[in-house]
Design an enzyme around this catalytic site. Structure first.
Site, PDB file in Angstrom:
ATOM      1  N   ALA A 121      29.592  47.881  34.661  1.00 55.35           N
ATOM      2  CA  ALA A 121      28.139  47.678  34.641  1.00 55.35           C
ATOM      3  C   ALA A 121      27.510  47.462  36.026  1.00 55.35           C
ATOM      4  CB  ALA A 121      27.814  46.530  33.707  1.00 55.35           C
ATOM      5  N   LYS A 137      44.998  44.484  25.145  1.00 57.45           N
ATOM      6  CA  LYS A 137      45.188  43.237  25.900  1.00 57.45           C
ATOM      7  C   LYS A 137      45.494  42.070  24.959  1.00 57.45           C
ATOM      8  CE  LYS A 137      44.058  44.652  30.129  1.00 57.45           C
ATOM      9  NZ  LYS A 137      44.972  44.582  31.274  1.00 57.45           N
ATOM     10  N   SER A 154      37.431  47.246  21.366  1.00 51.20           N
ATOM     11  CA  SER A 154      37.792  48.641  21.680  1.00 51.20           C
ATOM     12  C   SER A 154      39.321  48.685  21.630  1.00 51.20           C
ATOM     13  CB  SER A 154      37.315  49.035  23.083  1.00 51.20           C
ATOM     14  OG  SER A 154      38.078  48.363  24.077  1.00 51.20           O
ATOM     15  N   THR A 210      41.851  40.141  29.812  1.00 53.90           N
ATOM     16  CA  THR A 210      40.422  40.388  29.997  1.00 53.90           C
ATOM     17  C   THR A 210      39.609  39.407  29.166  1.00 53.90           C
ATOM     18  OG1 THR A 210      38.700  42.064  29.813  1.00 53.90           O
ATOM     19  CG2 THR A 210      40.439  42.179  28.174  1.00 53.90           C
ATOM     20  N   TYR A 250      41.120  49.576  23.935  1.00 53.29           N
ATOM     21  CA  TYR A 250      41.563  48.999  25.215  1.00 53.29           C
ATOM     22  C   TYR A 250      41.626  47.475  25.124  1.00 53.29           C
ATOM     23  CZ  TYR A 250      40.869  46.487  29.508  1.00 53.29           C
ATOM     24  OH  TYR A 250      40.979  45.549  30.492  1.00 53.29           O
ATOM     25  N   HIS A 251      40.490  46.862  24.722  1.00 52.68           N
ATOM     26  CA  HIS A 251      40.468  45.397  24.696  1.00 52.68           C
ATOM     27  C   HIS A 251      41.553  44.859  23.744  1.00 52.68           C
ATOM     28  CE1 HIS A 251      36.381  45.899  26.520  1.00 52.68           C
ATOM     29  NE2 HIS A 251      36.765  44.828  27.180  1.00 52.68           N
TER      30      HIS A 251
HETATM   31  P1  NAD Z   1      42.568  50.808  37.794  1.00 47.21           P
HETATM   32  O1  NAD Z   1      42.594  51.843  36.726  1.00 47.21           O
HETATM   33  O2  NAD Z   1      41.761  51.065  39.002  1.00 47.21           O
HETATM   34  O3  NAD Z   1      44.063  50.474  38.265  1.00 47.21           O
HETATM   35  C1  NAD Z   1      45.152  50.447  37.375  1.00 47.21           C
HETATM   36  C2  NAD Z   1      46.331  51.071  38.098  1.00 47.21           C
HETATM   37  O4  NAD Z   1      47.469  50.995  37.253  1.00 47.21           O
HETATM   38  C3  NAD Z   1      46.097  52.540  38.421  1.00 47.21           C
HETATM   39  O5  NAD Z   1      46.351  52.799  39.774  1.00 47.21           O
HETATM   40  C4  NAD Z   1      47.068  53.270  37.508  1.00 47.21           C
HETATM   41  O6  NAD Z   1      47.549  54.477  38.080  1.00 47.21           O
HETATM   42  C5  NAD Z   1      48.163  52.230  37.304  1.00 47.21           C
HETATM   43  N1  NAD Z   1      48.895  52.365  36.037  1.00 47.21           N
HETATM   44  C6  NAD Z   1      48.398  52.457  34.779  1.00 47.21           C
HETATM   45  N2  NAD Z   1      49.384  52.604  33.879  1.00 47.21           N
HETATM   46  C7  NAD Z   1      50.554  52.587  34.584  1.00 47.21           C
HETATM   47  C8  NAD Z   1      51.916  52.708  34.219  1.00 47.21           C
HETATM   48  N3  NAD Z   1      52.289  52.890  32.949  1.00 47.21           N
HETATM   49  N4  NAD Z   1      52.858  52.645  35.196  1.00 47.21           N
HETATM   50  C9  NAD Z   1      52.504  52.476  36.494  1.00 47.21           C
HETATM   51  N5  NAD Z   1      51.210  52.370  36.898  1.00 47.21           N
HETATM   52  C10 NAD Z   1      50.252  52.423  35.953  1.00 47.21           C
HETATM   53  O7  NAD Z   1      42.117  49.458  37.085  1.00 47.21           O
HETATM   54  P2  NAD Z   1      41.544  48.123  37.748  1.00 47.21           P
HETATM   55  O8  NAD Z   1      40.085  48.127  37.604  1.00 47.21           O
HETATM   56  O9  NAD Z   1      42.160  47.902  39.065  1.00 47.21           O
HETATM   57  O10 NAD Z   1      42.118  47.051  36.731  1.00 47.21           O
HETATM   58  C11 NAD Z   1      43.399  46.492  36.945  1.00 47.21           C
HETATM   59  C12 NAD Z   1      43.754  45.559  35.802  1.00 47.21           C
HETATM   60  O11 NAD Z   1      42.802  44.526  35.715  1.00 47.21           O
HETATM   61  C13 NAD Z   1      43.789  46.240  34.442  1.00 47.21           C
HETATM   62  O12 NAD Z   1      44.854  45.729  33.688  1.00 47.21           O
HETATM   63  C14 NAD Z   1      42.477  45.859  33.825  1.00 47.21           C
HETATM   64  O13 NAD Z   1      42.589  45.836  32.431  1.00 47.21           O
HETATM   65  C15 NAD Z   1      42.238  44.487  34.407  1.00 47.21           C
HETATM   66  N6  NAD Z   1      40.805  44.157  34.500  1.00 47.21           N
HETATM   67  C16 NAD Z   1      39.979  44.934  35.260  1.00 47.21           C
HETATM   68  C17 NAD Z   1      38.619  44.607  35.336  1.00 47.21           C
HETATM   69  C18 NAD Z   1      37.638  45.429  36.121  1.00 47.21           C
HETATM   70  O14 NAD Z   1      36.410  45.122  36.035  1.00 47.21           O
HETATM   71  N7  NAD Z   1      38.056  46.417  36.887  1.00 47.21           N
HETATM   72  C19 NAD Z   1      38.156  43.470  34.653  1.00 47.21           C
HETATM   73  C20 NAD Z   1      39.039  42.718  33.887  1.00 47.21           C
HETATM   74  C21 NAD Z   1      40.371  43.063  33.822  1.00 47.21           C
HETATM   75  N1  USQ Z   2      26.752  48.416  29.965  1.00 48.04           N
HETATM   76  C1  USQ Z   2      25.425  48.795  30.052  1.00 48.04           C
HETATM   77  N2  USQ Z   2      25.140  49.891  30.804  1.00 48.04           N
HETATM   78  C2  USQ Z   2      26.088  50.601  31.490  1.00 48.04           C
HETATM   79  C3  USQ Z   2      27.435  50.194  31.408  1.00 48.04           C
HETATM   80  C4  USQ Z   2      27.735  49.092  30.624  1.00 48.04           C
HETATM   81  O1  USQ Z   2      24.523  48.185  29.462  1.00 48.04           O
HETATM   82  O2  USQ Z   2      25.732  51.582  32.154  1.00 48.04           O
HETATM   83  C5  USQ Z   2      27.100  47.231  29.158  1.00 48.04           C
HETATM   84  C6  USQ Z   2      28.146  47.516  28.084  1.00 48.04           C
HETATM   85  O3  USQ Z   2      27.545  47.978  26.899  1.00 48.04           O
HETATM   86  C7  USQ Z   2      28.819  46.163  27.930  1.00 48.04           C
HETATM   87  C8  USQ Z   2      28.691  45.542  29.311  1.00 48.04           C
HETATM   88  O4  USQ Z   2      27.711  46.297  30.016  1.00 48.04           O
HETATM   89  O5  USQ Z   2      28.101  45.364  27.028  1.00 48.04           O
HETATM   90  C9  USQ Z   2      29.990  45.565  30.103  1.00 48.04           C
HETATM   91  O6  USQ Z   2      30.460  46.906  30.145  1.00 48.04           O
HETATM   92  P1  USQ Z   2      31.423  47.399  31.334  1.00 48.04           P
HETATM   93  O7  USQ Z   2      31.594  48.866  31.203  1.00 48.04           O
HETATM   94  O8  USQ Z   2      30.940  46.871  32.621  1.00 48.04           O
HETATM   95  O9  USQ Z   2      32.736  46.578  31.008  1.00 48.04           O
HETATM   96  P2  USQ Z   2      33.837  46.740  29.894  1.00 48.04           P
HETATM   97  O10 USQ Z   2      33.771  47.999  29.162  1.00 48.04           O
HETATM   98  O11 USQ Z   2      33.825  45.497  29.074  1.00 48.04           O
HETATM   99  O12 USQ Z   2      35.171  46.796  30.746  1.00 48.04           O
HETATM  100  C10 USQ Z   2      35.282  46.316  32.089  1.00 48.04           C
HETATM  101  C11 USQ Z   2      36.568  46.892  32.661  1.00 48.04           C
HETATM  102  C12 USQ Z   2      37.737  46.353  31.856  1.00 48.04           C
HETATM  103  C13 USQ Z   2      37.693  44.847  31.811  1.00 48.04           C
HETATM  104  C14 USQ Z   2      36.346  44.342  31.295  1.00 48.04           C
HETATM  105  C15 USQ Z   2      36.193  42.854  31.443  1.00 48.04           C
HETATM  106  O13 USQ Z   2      36.543  48.308  32.619  1.00 48.04           O
HETATM  107  O14 USQ Z   2      38.946  46.800  32.448  1.00 48.04           O
HETATM  108  O15 USQ Z   2      38.701  44.382  30.991  1.00 48.04           O
HETATM  109  O16 USQ Z   2      35.302  44.919  32.101  1.00 48.04           O
HETATM  110  S1  USQ Z   2      35.375  42.129  30.056  1.00 48.04           S
HETATM  111  O17 USQ Z   2      34.137  42.869  29.824  1.00 48.04           O
HETATM  112  O18 USQ Z   2      35.129  40.777  30.375  1.00 48.04           O
HETATM  113  O19 USQ Z   2      36.274  42.282  28.930  1.00 48.04           O
END
Ligand code: NAD
Ligand code: USQ
Length: 493
Positions: A334, A281, A275, A240, A277-278
């Site tokens: 967002a 990664k 976080s 990420t 989470y982050h």
């Molecule tokens: P999502 O939660 O919709 O999908 C993740 C999937 O992985 C789910 O279906 C979940 O059931 C499965 N999963 C989680 N843990 C598992 C495990 N231990 N074994 C098997 N399956 C498992 O998430 P997403 O939005 O599709 O994101 C996918 C990936 O991309 C993530 O790694 C996330 O960190 C990354 N990512 C997402 C975004 C975003 O904006 N959605 C942005 C940047 C990075």
């Molecule tokens: N934000 C707002 N209002 C909202 C929601 C979010 O102002 O209602 C702000 C947050 O404070 C943050 C920014 O928008 O500053 C992004 O937040 P987000 O919830 O859209 O994204 P984030 O929590 O960073 O996580 C999401 C995905 C995650 C992925 C990440 C990419 O859930 O899986 O890794 O985006 S990145 O942000 O580039 O790390």
């Protein structure tokens, strides 16, 4: 502003239990033959990488004119000199490649699995459905009515004629994962399968531990499975952009060359996730680099920005194939949240000053980036790092774009400033490089065009499904504690 959200007042359930829900379509395959056929298919891939063009800088978010100019320049440069990917959408573009999509039931994974399957890649989905369990536990739901994974896969075969293999289970369970590897013999493993919400990971101690255990352990298992069962398999791992944090210098793509006390080295770019989470990664990336070098794995780390949109060509082919779209304050991201808020007449919830700047990309570009990564495997012992986003915006800029686009379809979007529940910089320098995927042929969809065709119009169709109680934030970074303390605090408010 009253920030108490109904779902946080309920006692926090424990994260999902680890269990093998069963493997569908297993095949007994000997390890030796798995290795042999994986490497055969791998060597048959086309090597279509071109040198491409690198942009040395990206424009500052506040200077709209400079940004537009940079975008125009980039488009012109790439139009003139980019690899030929004209065959990338052909029905047999991926012939000979076997791609295991881990997390294939999720938002990015489902769209990617169908995109690849439609282009002739042989696809298997691995997922333990924990994302659906989080919704059940917290009382959330996708805006769009998604079908169960078995029905989804059946419908896809009916619509496209292409079969997707399904392995339902947890990648933290090595016995399950290795059986799936032996059965499918992937040439690429695309790893989306992690807990991906920052707010979820900051809710309480239990979920912080779950997030890091699930994510870090799953990735380690995956690298062992590759090492033991398919050493030629290319690992494409979703990282990420948030791994880099918001440093006061330009963000490079994975590595930075530093001169210090007269010596120079190229090192992994500093990581400062904000976080649990982050940070999971960041730990993944460090583990991956060590395994790549030590075991000579082929790996690509995709530092993806915030994804938006719901429509891809394949997920819109039938209502039963529709992708999930989250708008709650824990899993909703967002731009998707703002569009849904605008559609139902809820003010867009800008956290704090709104100067937080991030990289964004359309889900139609996510699936293409993965295809590009599959087609351009890293060399043994090489960990490629790409910054996977196409444009960068501040939260305020997002709200302004949606206001403009919403008005075009008769909406009247409003903005509200909400006290920021997160600990993050609200005004900062942000200049992240993102040229490598475009050098390999990615042609980005731009947000201003995508808002109407792939998002707002579709959201309006489903707006009656919105539960407005789920919109306000309920997870505060500084209040993250044990489950019982968090619940007691919220209840006392
Ligand atoms: P999502 O939660 O919709 O999908 C993740 C999937 O992985 C789910 O279906 C979940 O059931 C499965 N999963 C989680 N843990 C598992 C495990 N231990 N074994 C098997 N399956 C498992 O998430 P997403 O939005 O599709 O994101 C996918 C990936 O991309 C993530 O790694 C996330 O960190 C990354 N990512 C997402 C975004 C975003 O904006 N959605 C942005 C940047 C990075
Ligand atoms: N934000 C707002 N209002 C909202 C929601 C979010 O102002 O209602 C702000 C947050 O404070 C943050 C920014 O928008 O500053 C992004 O937040 P987000 O919830 O859209 O994204 P984030 O929590 O960073 O996580 C999401 C995905 C995650 C992925 C990440 C990419 O859930 O899986 O890794 O985006 S990145 O942000 O580039 O790390």
């Amino acid at each position: 502003m009253h920030l108490k959200s109904p779902w946080l007042t309920r006692p926090s359930p424990s994260p999902p239990r680890r269990s093998i829900a069963g493997i569908t379509a297993p095949r007994a395959v000997r390890r030796a033959s798995a290795k042999k056929s994986a490497s055969k298919a791998f060597s048959a891939r086309a090597a279509s990488v071109s040198s491409g063009v690198s942009l040395s800088s990206f424009t500052a978010p506040s200077k709209a004119a400079a940004k537009a100019q940079a975008r125009a320049l980039r488009t012109a440069v790439f139009a003139a000199d980019k690899p030929d990917r004209s065959g990338a959408d052909a029905k047999d573009a991926g012939k000979g490649q076997k791609v295991m999509v881990i997390g294939g039931d999720g938002y990015c994974g489902w769209a990617t699995a169908l995109h690849l399957s439609n282009r002739g890649y042989e696809v298997a989905i691995v997922d333990n459905m924990c994302r659906r369990t989080f919704d059940d536990q917290l009382g959330f739901n996708s805006l769009t009515p998604i079908k169960g994974i078995h029905e989804r896969v059946r419908k896809w075969e009916e619509v496209s004629g292409n079969k997707i293999e399904l392995f339902v289970g947890d990648i933290c369970d090595y016995e399950f994962l290795s059986a799936a590897f032996e059965a499918f013999e992937p040439t690429s493993a695309v790893h989306f399968g992690e807990q991906r919400s920052a707010p979820y990971s900051m809710m309480d101690r239990t979920r912080a531990v779950f997030t890091q255990t699930n994510n870090v352990m799953g990735s380690i298992n995956l690298m062992y499975a590759i090492k033991e069962y398919a050493p030629e398999c290319h690992l494409i791992k979703l990282g990420t952009m948030g791994e880099y944090g918001t440093p006061n210098i330009d963000i490079e793509e994975g590595y930075i060359t530093i001169e210090h006390n007269g010596r120079t080295d190229t090192l992994p770019y500093p990581k400062q996730g904000n976080s649990f989470y982050h940070l999971s990664k960041c730990h993944d990336s460090a583990n991956m680099l060590m395994c790549t070098k030590t075991w000579k794995l082929r790996t690509t780390d995709l530092n993806q920005g915030v994804v938006y949109g719901v429509a891809t060509e394949e997920t819109m082919m039938d209502p039963a194939l529709i992708n999930r779209l989250d708008y709650d304050a824990v899993f909703g991201t967002a731009l998707n949240r703002f569009c849904i808020q605008a559609a139902v007449g809820h003010p867009m919830t800008v956290y704090g000053k709104g100067g937080q700047t991030r990289g964004f990309l359309d889900i139609r570009d996510t699936v293409r980036c993965i295809q590009i990564a599959c087609d351009n495997p890293a060399d043994p012992g090489e960990m490629r790092v790409y910054n996977q986003f196409t444009e960068q915006f501040s939260v305020n800029e997002l709200a302004a774009l949606i206001t403009e686009a919403g008005k075009k379809i008769g909406l009247d979007p409003k903005v509200i400033t909400v006290p920021n529940p997160r600990t993050e910089l609200e005004e900062h320098y942000y200049n992240a490089k993102n040229s490598k995927l475009q050098d390999l042929g990615l042609e980005p969809h731009l947000m201003s065009d995508a808002l109407l065709d792939s998002l707002l119009n579709i959201i309006v169709e489903y707006k009656d499904n919105v539960d407005q109680r789920l919109i306000l934030p309920g997870v505060n970074w500084t209040e993250s504690a044990s489950v019982s303390k968090t619940v007691a605090k919220v209840a006392a408010k």
